[in-house]
Design a protein around this motif. Sequence first.
Motif, PDB file in Angstrom:
ATOM      1  N   GLN A 174      55.422 -83.396 -84.206  1.00 51.06           N
ATOM      2  CA  GLN A 174      54.717 -83.900 -83.347  1.00 51.06           C
ATOM      3  C   GLN A 174      53.685 -82.810 -82.699  1.00 51.06           C
ATOM      4  N   GLU A 199      49.781 -86.515 -81.153  1.00 54.02           N
ATOM      5  CA  GLU A 199      50.183 -87.377 -82.805  1.00 54.02           C
ATOM      6  C   GLU A 199      51.655 -87.195 -82.501  1.00 54.02           C
ATOM      7  N   CYS A 200      52.284 -88.134 -83.501  1.00 54.92           N
ATOM      8  CA  CYS A 200      53.510 -88.092 -83.670  1.00 54.92           C
ATOM      9  C   CYS A 200      53.748 -88.656 -85.273  1.00 54.92           C
ATOM     10  N   TRP A 218      57.456 -93.489 -77.292  1.00 51.06           N
ATOM     11  CA  TRP A 218      57.737 -92.216 -76.283  1.00 51.06           C
ATOM     12  C   TRP A 218      58.572 -92.473 -75.378  1.00 51.06           C
ATOM     13  N   THR A 233      50.012 -92.282 -81.907  1.00 52.65           N
ATOM     14  CA  THR A 233      49.415 -91.436 -81.160  1.00 52.65           C
ATOM     15  C   THR A 233      49.310 -92.166 -79.295  1.00 52.65           C
ATOM     16  N   CYS A 265      58.024 -87.722 -78.751  1.00 55.75           N
ATOM     17  CA  CYS A 265      58.572 -88.840 -79.758  1.00 55.75           C
ATOM     18  C   CYS A 265      59.757 -88.628 -80.349  1.00 55.75           C
ATOM     19  N   GLY A 267      60.591 -85.827 -82.914  1.00 59.72           N
ATOM     20  CA  GLY A 267      59.473 -84.345 -82.692  1.00 59.72           C
ATOM     21  C   GLY A 267      60.364 -83.515 -81.587  1.00 59.72           C
ATOM     22  N   THR A 281      55.699 -82.409 -77.076  1.00 61.51           N
ATOM     23  CA  THR A 281      54.353 -82.497 -76.571  1.00 61.51           C
ATOM     24  C   THR A 281      54.741 -81.495 -74.937  1.00 61.51           C
TER      25      THR A 281
END
Lengths: 109, 114
Positions: B6, B22-23, B35, B78, B94, B106, B109
């Motif tokens: 991620q 982004e993942c 997500w 994304t 994600c 991930g 973020t």
Amino acid sequence: DAKTTQPTSMDCAEGRAANLPCNHSTISGNEYVYWYRQIHSQGPQYIIHGLKNNETNEMASLIITEDRKSSTLILPHATLRDTAVYYCIVLYNFNKFYFGSGTKLNVKP
Amino acid sequence: GAVVSQHPSRVICKSGTSVKIECRSLDFQATTMFWYRQFPKKSLMLMATSNEGSKATYEQGVEKDKFLINHASLTLSTLTVTSAHPEDSSFYICSAGTGRYGYTFGSGTRLTVV
């Protein structure tokens, strides 16, 4: 979808076994029980999963009751690095993961 | 094992701007990604399911025009937070997987909108 109930928090002494319970009384026959943990500010980490039988891997053991209405995650020798929030999740429809509130495990020296 | 990357891990943006997260599934193909959003000391909340080659499906109460999801390939999804405001500040995570055998997440973020 089957929901899960877990204690809000638990304490465990370092080196001792940590036993984390989870109730999932409305689980259906084809739903798996998954356990994940989340260390602060990281993504959840897979621990173990099972359907009916007890399971063991290098991280933990999973004990599922015969009626499948509850399960227990066992960390055999807890360390300080095992301090995290542990989530018990029932996989619904082989698709979406819905997280409950989890159990905050505090491993103390 | 399966790895989900991620990016970025942290982002600070000004109010009113858009941010893209982004993942990527690094060593496997993921037709479906998910997500999540997480507020401090709270559990993960599923926002949407990202489907490769088709529209994402959003959970009830999630604004699809605010959180745009694109899953253009089998390894990339994304999430774009449009016209971000301070209340959009959160931890976004994600995941991708193979269904019944579990999901890989991930590293998340951290979005801060100032």
